[in-house]
Design an enzyme around this catalytic site. Structure first.
Site, PDB file in Angstrom:
ATOM      1  CB  SER A   1      41.556  25.238  25.535  1.00  0.00           C
ATOM      2  OG  SER A   1      41.421  26.644  25.369  1.00  0.00           O
ATOM      3  N   GLY A   2      38.562  25.649  27.315  1.00  0.00           N
ATOM      4  CA  GLY A   2      38.118  26.139  28.622  1.00  0.00           C
ATOM      5  C   GLY A   2      37.237  25.140  29.365  1.00  0.00           C
TER       6      GLY A   2
ATOM      7  CD1 TRP B   1      36.039  36.521  50.563  1.00  0.00           C
ATOM      8  CD2 TRP B   1      36.230  36.478  48.332  1.00  0.00           C
ATOM      9  NE1 TRP B   1      37.379  36.418  50.265  1.00  0.00           N
ATOM     10  CE2 TRP B   1      37.531  36.398  48.906  1.00  0.00           C
ATOM     11  CE3 TRP B   1      36.114  36.471  46.942  1.00  0.00           C
ATOM     12  CZ2 TRP B   1      38.683  36.303  48.138  1.00  0.00           C
ATOM     13  CZ3 TRP B   1      37.260  36.383  46.181  1.00  0.00           C
ATOM     14  CH2 TRP B   1      38.533  36.308  46.773  1.00  0.00           C
TER      15      TRP B   1
ATOM     16  N   GLY C   1      34.388  24.109  26.987  1.00  0.00           N
ATOM     17  CA  GLY C   1      34.973  23.464  25.800  1.00  0.00           C
ATOM     18  C   GLY C   1      35.517  22.076  26.112  1.00  0.00           C
TER      19      GLY C   1
ATOM     20  CG  ASP D   1      26.136  39.698  49.454  1.00  0.00           C
ATOM     21  OD1 ASP D   1      26.991  38.815  49.727  1.00  0.00           O
ATOM     22  OD2 ASP D   1      25.275  40.080  50.273  1.00  0.00           O
TER      23      ASP D   1
ATOM     24  CE  LYS E   1      29.642  35.919  26.950  1.00  0.00           C
ATOM     25  NZ  LYS E   1      29.956  34.756  26.121  1.00  0.00           N
TER      26      LYS E   1
ATOM     27  CE1 TYR F   1      31.032  37.012  30.195  1.00  0.00           C
ATOM     28  CE2 TYR F   1      28.937  37.205  31.353  1.00  0.00           C
ATOM     29  CZ  TYR F   1      29.864  36.431  30.683  1.00  0.00           C
ATOM     30  OH  TYR F   1      29.640  35.083  30.496  1.00  0.00           O
TER      31      TYR F   1
HETATM   32  P1  NAP Z   1      37.010  29.596  30.259  1.00  0.00           P
HETATM   33  O1  NAP Z   1      37.192  28.308  30.949  1.00  0.00           O
HETATM   34  O2  NAP Z   1      37.650  30.830  30.816  1.00  0.00           O
HETATM   35  O3  NAP Z   1      37.469  29.422  28.741  1.00  0.00           O
HETATM   36  C1  NAP Z   1      37.536  30.528  27.889  1.00  0.00           C
HETATM   37  C2  NAP Z   1      37.936  30.026  26.528  1.00  0.00           C
HETATM   38  O4  NAP Z   1      37.987  31.155  25.641  1.00  0.00           O
HETATM   39  C3  NAP Z   1      39.325  29.370  26.500  1.00  0.00           C
HETATM   40  O5  NAP Z   1      39.299  28.312  25.573  1.00  0.00           O
HETATM   41  C4  NAP Z   1      40.203  30.514  26.009  1.00  0.00           C
HETATM   42  O6  NAP Z   1      41.376  30.032  25.348  1.00  0.00           O
HETATM   43  C5  NAP Z   1      39.257  31.172  25.012  1.00  0.00           C
HETATM   44  N1  NAP Z   1      39.629  32.557  24.755  1.00  0.00           N
HETATM   45  C6  NAP Z   1      39.632  33.598  25.621  1.00  0.00           C
HETATM   46  N2  NAP Z   1      40.051  34.723  25.011  1.00  0.00           N
HETATM   47  C7  NAP Z   1      40.324  34.375  23.720  1.00  0.00           C
HETATM   48  C8  NAP Z   1      40.813  35.087  22.604  1.00  0.00           C
HETATM   49  N3  NAP Z   1      41.099  36.399  22.663  1.00  0.00           N
HETATM   50  N4  NAP Z   1      40.993  34.414  21.446  1.00  0.00           N
HETATM   51  C9  NAP Z   1      40.706  33.100  21.371  1.00  0.00           C
HETATM   52  N5  NAP Z   1      40.228  32.382  22.379  1.00  0.00           N
HETATM   53  C10 NAP Z   1      40.048  32.999  23.552  1.00  0.00           C
HETATM   54  O7  NAP Z   1      35.473  29.967  30.102  1.00  0.00           O
HETATM   55  P2  NAP Z   1      34.196  28.997  30.177  1.00  0.00           P
HETATM   56  O8  NAP Z   1      33.694  29.079  31.576  1.00  0.00           O
HETATM   57  O9  NAP Z   1      34.447  27.704  29.532  1.00  0.00           O
HETATM   58  O10 NAP Z   1      33.175  29.854  29.297  1.00  0.00           O
HETATM   59  C11 NAP Z   1      32.756  29.427  28.018  1.00  0.00           C
HETATM   60  C12 NAP Z   1      31.558  30.272  27.602  1.00  0.00           C
HETATM   61  O11 NAP Z   1      30.507  30.083  28.539  1.00  0.00           O
HETATM   62  C13 NAP Z   1      31.855  31.773  27.583  1.00  0.00           C
HETATM   63  O12 NAP Z   1      31.254  32.341  26.454  1.00  0.00           O
HETATM   64  C14 NAP Z   1      31.207  32.267  28.856  1.00  0.00           C
HETATM   65  O13 NAP Z   1      30.834  33.623  28.746  1.00  0.00           O
HETATM   66  C15 NAP Z   1      30.021  31.344  28.968  1.00  0.00           C
HETATM   67  N6  NAP Z   1      29.485  31.183  30.334  1.00  0.00           N
HETATM   68  C16 NAP Z   1      30.294  30.759  31.350  1.00  0.00           C
HETATM   69  C17 NAP Z   1      29.753  30.635  32.613  1.00  0.00           C
HETATM   70  C18 NAP Z   1      30.583  30.172  33.786  1.00  0.00           C
HETATM   71  O14 NAP Z   1      30.058  30.159  34.903  1.00  0.00           O
HETATM   72  N7  NAP Z   1      31.829  29.773  33.601  1.00  0.00           N
HETATM   73  C19 NAP Z   1      28.396  30.918  32.842  1.00  0.00           C
HETATM   74  C20 NAP Z   1      27.609  31.306  31.766  1.00  0.00           C
HETATM   75  C21 NAP Z   1      28.156  31.446  30.504  1.00  0.00           C
HETATM   76  P3  NAP Z   1      42.737  29.674  26.202  1.00  0.00           P
HETATM   77  O15 NAP Z   1      42.453  28.393  26.938  1.00  0.00           O
HETATM   78  O16 NAP Z   1      43.782  29.518  25.163  1.00  0.00           O
HETATM   79  O17 NAP Z   1      42.940  30.848  27.119  1.00  0.00           O
HETATM   80  P1  GDP Z   2      28.067  35.561  39.736  1.00  0.00           P
HETATM   81  O1  GDP Z   2      27.240  34.345  39.941  1.00  0.00           O
HETATM   82  O2  GDP Z   2      28.120  36.005  38.325  1.00  0.00           O
HETATM   83  O3  GDP Z   2      27.679  36.686  40.668  1.00  0.00           O
HETATM   84  O4  GDP Z   2      29.579  35.239  40.046  1.00  0.00           O
HETATM   85  P2  GDP Z   2      30.339  34.309  41.072  1.00  0.00           P
HETATM   86  O5  GDP Z   2      30.339  32.905  40.607  1.00  0.00           O
HETATM   87  O6  GDP Z   2      31.659  34.980  41.243  1.00  0.00           O
HETATM   88  O7  GDP Z   2      29.517  34.317  42.447  1.00  0.00           O
HETATM   89  C1  GDP Z   2      29.489  35.458  43.240  1.00  0.00           C
HETATM   90  C2  GDP Z   2      28.742  35.234  44.534  1.00  0.00           C
HETATM   91  O8  GDP Z   2      29.452  34.288  45.359  1.00  0.00           O
HETATM   92  C3  GDP Z   2      28.671  36.527  45.340  1.00  0.00           C
HETATM   93  O9  GDP Z   2      27.504  36.520  46.142  1.00  0.00           O
HETATM   94  C4  GDP Z   2      29.929  36.420  46.197  1.00  0.00           C
HETATM   95  O10 GDP Z   2      29.841  37.236  47.372  1.00  0.00           O
HETATM   96  C5  GDP Z   2      29.904  34.933  46.562  1.00  0.00           C
HETATM   97  N1  GDP Z   2      31.214  34.373  46.918  1.00  0.00           N
HETATM   98  C6  GDP Z   2      31.539  33.826  48.132  1.00  0.00           C
HETATM   99  N2  GDP Z   2      32.796  33.409  48.172  1.00  0.00           N
HETATM  100  C7  GDP Z   2      33.308  33.635  46.920  1.00  0.00           C
HETATM  101  C8  GDP Z   2      34.572  33.364  46.319  1.00  0.00           C
HETATM  102  O11 GDP Z   2      35.494  32.842  46.924  1.00  0.00           O
HETATM  103  N3  GDP Z   2      34.716  33.707  44.998  1.00  0.00           N
HETATM  104  C9  GDP Z   2      33.707  34.299  44.282  1.00  0.00           C
HETATM  105  N4  GDP Z   2      33.910  34.598  42.999  1.00  0.00           N
HETATM  106  N5  GDP Z   2      32.498  34.584  44.838  1.00  0.00           N
HETATM  107  C10 GDP Z   2      32.297  34.253  46.126  1.00  0.00           C
END
Ligand code: NAP
Ligand code: GDP
Length: 320
Positions: free
Chosen positions: A15-16, A207, A19, A276, A146, A142
């Site tokens: 659902s995220g 930020w 997903g 940063d 991971k 985190y």
């Molecule tokens: P997200 O939008 O926050 O979605 C998180 C998902 O995990 C949701 O479906 C949530 O369900 C589910 N979840 C969280 N806690 C749970 C629990 N205790 N039991 C069952 N389900 C649970 O995250 P996303 O960005 O799609 O991330 C997906 C994957 O990509 C993650 O493994 C993350 O670490 C990885 N990732 C993300 C990024 C990024 O920039 N976003 C970058 C690199 C890797 P609900 O909707 O019900 O809350």
């Molecule tokens: P990261 O890529 O894992 O470090 O996570 P973020 O996606 O949160 O990105 C963080 C970087 O964006 C840092 O350099 C922050 O200072 C900068 N940044 C600037 N404005 C924002 C904001 O509004 N939200 C977040 N999360 N980061 C910001």
């Protein structure tokens, strides 16, 4: 990896952000009759709970798993909750991988992140460097949780011959992201802040200094690559899913692109009292390129425009 018989794919975290992108790509590119897809949210099972995890795996009995469920957040949420990020993610990952093993899942693709790599490193970073040194201190909870998925994967292979593998995406963005200003990642945070600043006639506050550098991947591109990894990628060792090193942008450039995509007309200011984070984590996509020289990433500006348009159209219901 080729296989016989239909695949029953269970997607945790279905659902995220990632997903829902996979849901969309499956609608477009799914193979009817060959694949059945089940998307879970936390409402179906709390995966930090061992019994609930086993129950949902026994209920669906998948042959394949895409494991996305995790506690996820941007830099500022990570800095506040390192303990929760460590514990929740370790529990979720251990429960999911063991349940997959117990019901005989053929293949699991889990999701790591380029922010788990060592802070002090040479560039570009590649798949062999995950355990080479401590991660950046801002997100060590985190990052270590991971990294342990890679340990799980190698151990399940060594002891049980399981094909459990992982992808390593860079910073993901797209429709259905978490647009929380406090807790989200930089692009959804900036999109939300710029949207409000425009409405209220106020400056947009970015930020930090704006100098850190990031590679961004569009959730729909990542979803397409996930399908390929699930169907074809044969290794237990992980693979980085990233745009090229030349496509890395500074936070300032990313903020400028948000301003342009949303048509924000106010002043942009930088709050250098805010962190940063890691300066850069430039990742190599050479391995991906070897396997998929044909893969075309959506241009950053186009993907960002689509994301901004989605946010504006879905403002009331968007996660924020
Ligand atoms: P997200 O939008 O926050 O979605 C998180 C998902 O995990 C949701 O479906 C949530 O369900 C589910 N979840 C969280 N806690 C749970 C629990 N205790 N039991 C069952 N389900 C649970 O995250 P996303 O960005 O799609 O991330 C997906 C994957 O990509 C993650 O493994 C993350 O670490 C990885 N990732 C993300 C990024 C990024 O920039 N976003 C970058 C690199 C890797 P609900 O909707 O019900 O809350
Ligand atoms: P990261 O890529 O894992 O470090 O996570 P973020 O996606 O949160 O990105 C963080 C970087 O964006 C840092 O350099 C922050 O200072 C900068 N940044 C600037 N404005 C924002 C904001 O509004 N939200 C977040 N999360 N980061 C910001």
């Amino acid at each position: 990896m080729s296989r016989q018989g239909p695949m029953k794919v269970l997607v945790t975290g279905g659902s995220g952000l990632v997903g829902t992108a996979i849901q969309q790509v499956v609608k477009e590119e799914g193979r009817d009759g060959e694949e059945e897809w089940i998307f879970l949210s936390s409402k179906d099972a709390d995966l930090t709970n061992c019994e609930e995890t086993l129950a949902v795996f026994h209920k669906h009995r998948p042959t394949h798993v895409i494991h996305l469920a995790a506690m996820v957040g941007g830099l500022f949420k990570n800095m506040k909750y390192n303990l929760d990020f460590w514990r929740k993610n370790v529990f979720i990952n251990d429960n999911v991988l063991q349940a997959a093993h117990e019901v005989g899942v053929v293949k699991v693709v889990s999701c790591l992140s380029t922010c788990i790599f060592p802070d002090k490193t040479s560039y570009p970073i590649d798949e062999t460097m995950i355990h080479d040194g401590p991660p950046h201190q801002s997100n060590f909870g985190y990052a270590y949780a991971k990294r342990m998925i890679d340990v799980h994967n190698r151990a399940y292979f060594q002891q049980h011959g399981r094909c459990f593998t992982a992808v390593i995406p860079t910073n993901v963005f797209g429709p259905h992201d978490n647009f929380s200003i406090e807790d989200g990642h930089v692009l959804p945070g900036l999109i939300h802040k710029a949207y409000l600043a425009q409405k209220e006639g106020k400056p947009l506050t970015v930020w930090g200094s704006g100098t850190p550098r990031r590679q961004f991947i569009y959730s729909l591109d990542l979803a397409r690559l996930f399908l390929w990894v699930l169907r074809e990628y044969p290794e237990v060792d992980p693979i980085i899913l990233s745009v090229g090193e030349e496509d890395e942008v500074s936070i300032r450039e990313a903020a400028d692109a948000v301003v342009e995509s949303l048509g924000f007309t106010g002043e942009v200011v930088y709050d250098t009292s805010k962190a940063d984070g890691q300066f850069k984590k430039t990742a190599s996509n050479a391995k991906l390129h070897r396997y998929r020289p044909d893969f075309q990433f959506t241009p950053f500006r186009q993907a960002l425009k689509e994301t901004c348009d989605w946010f504006v159209a879905n403002y009331d219901s968007a996660r924020k």
